[in-house]
Every structure is written in C-alpha cells, then in structure tokens.
Design a protein around this motif. Structure first.
Motif, mmCIF file in Angstrom:
data_model
loop_
_atom_site.group_PDB
_atom_site.id
_atom_site.type_symbol
_atom_site.label_atom_id
_atom_site.label_comp_id
_atom_site.label_asym_id
_atom_site.label_seq_id
_atom_site.Cartn_x
_atom_site.Cartn_y
_atom_site.Cartn_z
ATOM 1 N N ALA A 61 0.824 -1.216 0.000
ATOM 2 C CA ALA A 61 0.000 0.000 0.000
ATOM 3 C C ALA A 61 0.855 1.262 0.000
ATOM 4 O O ALA A 61 0.323 2.365 -0.018
ATOM 5 C CB ALA A 61 -0.924 0.007 1.217
ATOM 6 N N ARG A 62 2.194 1.106 0.038
ATOM 7 C CA ARG A 62 3.117 2.247 0.127
ATOM 8 C C ARG A 62 2.694 3.159 1.280
ATOM 9 O O ARG A 62 2.554 4.366 1.138
ATOM 10 C CB ARG A 62 3.189 3.003 -1.200
ATOM 11 C CG ARG A 62 3.480 2.046 -2.314
ATOM 12 C CD ARG A 62 4.385 2.355 -3.435
ATOM 13 N NE ARG A 62 5.527 3.199 -3.407
ATOM 14 C CZ ARG A 62 6.782 2.769 -3.219
ATOM 15 N NH1 ARG A 62 7.013 1.510 -2.956
ATOM 16 N NH2 ARG A 62 7.772 3.602 -3.296
ATOM 17 N N LEU A 63 2.484 2.516 2.430
ATOM 18 C CA LEU A 63 1.961 3.208 3.603
ATOM 19 C C LEU A 63 2.920 3.047 4.777
ATOM 20 O O LEU A 63 3.321 1.935 5.108
ATOM 21 C CB LEU A 63 0.590 2.627 3.960
ATOM 22 C CG LEU A 63 -0.177 3.282 5.091
ATOM 23 C CD1 LEU A 63 -0.520 4.729 4.762
ATOM 24 C CD2 LEU A 63 -1.456 2.495 5.365
ATOM 25 N N ILE A 64 3.285 4.171 5.373
ATOM 26 C CA ILE A 64 4.157 4.201 6.552
ATOM 27 C C ILE A 64 3.304 4.627 7.737
ATOM 28 O O ILE A 64 2.543 5.592 7.631
ATOM 29 C CB ILE A 64 5.305 5.215 6.353
ATOM 30 C CG1 ILE A 64 6.205 4.787 5.194
ATOM 31 C CG2 ILE A 64 6.112 5.393 7.644
ATOM 32 C CD1 ILE A 64 7.142 5.892 4.708
ATOM 33 N N VAL A 65 3.415 3.903 8.845
ATOM 34 C CA VAL A 65 2.705 4.279 10.066
ATOM 35 C C VAL A 65 3.753 4.557 11.136
ATOM 36 O O VAL A 65 4.548 3.686 11.476
ATOM 37 C CB VAL A 65 1.731 3.178 10.538
ATOM 38 C CG1 VAL A 65 1.053 3.591 11.843
ATOM 39 C CG2 VAL A 65 0.692 2.881 9.459
ATOM 40 N N GLU A 66 3.753 5.790 11.632
ATOM 41 C CA GLU A 66 4.690 6.204 12.665
ATOM 42 C C GLU A 66 3.940 6.390 13.978
ATOM 43 O O GLU A 66 2.852 6.973 14.007
ATOM 44 C CB GLU A 66 5.364 7.523 12.275
ATOM 45 C CG GLU A 66 6.364 7.374 11.137
ATOM 46 C CD GLU A 66 7.602 6.605 11.569
ATOM 47 O OE1 GLU A 66 8.315 7.077 12.469
ATOM 48 O OE2 GLU A 66 7.857 5.527 11.015
ATOM 49 N N VAL A 67 4.524 5.896 15.052
ATOM 50 C CA VAL A 67 3.959 6.035 16.392
ATOM 51 C C VAL A 67 4.841 7.024 17.137
ATOM 52 O O VAL A 67 6.028 6.770 17.335
ATOM 53 C CB VAL A 67 3.936 4.680 17.130
ATOM 54 C CG1 VAL A 67 3.377 4.851 18.528
ATOM 55 C CG2 VAL A 67 3.117 3.662 16.337
ATOM 56 N N ASP A 68 4.274 8.167 17.491
ATOM 57 C CA ASP A 68 5.072 9.265 18.026
ATOM 58 C C ASP A 68 4.776 9.549 19.482
ATOM 59 O O ASP A 68 3.621 9.566 19.900
ATOM 60 C CB ASP A 68 4.804 10.550 17.230
ATOM 61 C CG ASP A 68 5.305 10.471 15.794
ATOM 62 O OD1 ASP A 68 6.207 9.651 15.530
ATOM 63 O OD2 ASP A 68 4.790 11.211 14.952
ATOM 64 N N GLY A 69 5.828 9.815 20.219
ATOM 65 C CA GLY A 69 5.699 10.393 21.547
ATOM 66 C C GLY A 69 5.799 11.898 21.426
ATOM 67 O O GLY A 69 5.994 12.430 20.333
ATOM 68 N N SER A 70 5.704 12.596 22.518
ATOM 69 C CA SER A 70 5.673 14.068 22.471
ATOM 70 C C SER A 70 6.966 14.664 21.930
ATOM 71 O O SER A 70 6.985 15.803 21.487
ATOM 72 C CB SER A 70 5.389 14.629 23.862
ATOM 73 O OG SER A 70 6.352 14.134 24.768
ATOM 74 N N GLN A 71 8.059 13.893 21.916
ATOM 75 C CA GLN A 71 9.312 14.440 21.401
ATOM 76 C C GLN A 71 9.217 14.736 19.907
ATOM 77 O O GLN A 71 10.039 15.450 19.359
ATOM 78 C CB GLN A 71 10.496 13.497 21.681
ATOM 79 C CG GLN A 71 10.606 12.275 20.773
ATOM 80 C CD GLN A 71 9.709 11.116 21.203
ATOM 81 O OE1 GLN A 71 8.863 11.258 22.077
ATOM 82 N NE2 GLN A 71 9.879 9.977 20.573
ATOM 83 N N HIS A 72 8.183 14.214 19.250
ATOM 84 C CA HIS A 72 8.037 14.438 17.811
ATOM 85 C C HIS A 72 7.125 15.618 17.489
ATOM 86 O O HIS A 72 6.875 15.881 16.322
ATOM 87 C CB HIS A 72 7.470 13.188 17.129
ATOM 88 C CG HIS A 72 8.479 12.111 16.931
ATOM 89 N ND1 HIS A 72 9.353 12.082 15.883
ATOM 90 C CD2 HIS A 72 8.764 11.017 17.673
ATOM 91 C CE1 HIS A 72 10.132 11.013 15.979
ATOM 92 N NE2 HIS A 72 9.779 10.349 17.063
ATOM 93 N N ALA A 73 6.617 16.316 18.488
ATOM 94 C CA ALA A 73 5.660 17.396 18.225
ATOM 95 C C ALA A 73 6.274 18.431 17.283
ATOM 96 O O ALA A 73 7.313 19.016 17.573
ATOM 97 C CB ALA A 73 5.223 18.043 19.531
#
Length: 120
Positions: A61-73
């Motif tokens: 699907a050419r799909l990336i799923v990123e799981v972010d903590g607050s450091q990525h705001a």
C-alpha cells in the motif's frame, strides 16, 4: 532485476534494538496489524530505509505508520522525512502513543481507509 536499498549495518542493528525496546503503543498496534491481521495488509516493523528507521511499513500500500511520543511534536526532521517518502510514493500516517492506547479501533480504521485506495 529490482535494486534493493541496503541500509547501513548500524541502522539494521538499531532497528533490531528498537524492536526489542518498543513502547506499549507500538506493541498494541503491532499485535493488531502483524501477520496480515488487518484486512490482509502485510506490515513490517522497525524497517531501516535510507537514513531512517520506520515504525511500520506496508510496501503493497506504500503506507508508513509512525507512532510518536511528544518528542516528535512539530518536528522539522519529521516533516522533511515525510516529504522525502511522499516523493517516493509513500503516505505517512502519524499517531500519538496515547491515541493508540486509548483508541486503537480508530487508528486501525484510519490505516484501513488510507490503505484501501492504495493497495494494487
């Protein structure tokens, strides 16, 4: 013959470590998307590509799923990285840790709605 990008060995090692040290949210999401459980989509986890380590990728699907903590705001690095992968034909979905922990169904539906038009 397709050319496969070889990530630097240090990134492969880091990816392996990150798989062991994943957050609760990453583990929760992985349990519902691994092994094609989410409508048959094949996801890989902590995938080293170029100079990045992506949390989850569905190449079909050419799909990336990123799981972010607050450091990525509002991170410039994340925006640049998303733009780079968009140029490669990928869509990046970002979810906060607590969003996954509180509302996993919504996260899965979001992934499915993005993937449905993308799988070839």
């Amino acid at each position: 013959m397709a050319h496969h990008h070889q990530p630097p060995p240090v990134n492969r090692l880091r990816a392996r470590t990150m798989r062991k040290d994943s957050t609760l949210a990453e583990n929760m999401l992985w349990q519902v998307i691994r092994g094609g459980k989410l409508e048959g989509l094949k996801f890989r986890r902590q995938v080293p590509i170029h100079n990045c380590i992506l949390d989850f990728v569905c190449f079909d699907a050419r799909l990336i799923v990123e799981v972010d903590g607050s450091q990525h705001a509002l991170s410039d690095a994340d925006r640049q990285r998303d733009a780079f992968f968009r140029e490669q034909g990928f869509t990046t979905l970002r979810f906060w840790n607590d969003e996954i922990e509180r509302n996993l169904d919504f996260v899965c539906l979001s992934i499915l709605s993005h993937a449905s038009g993308l799988v070839k």
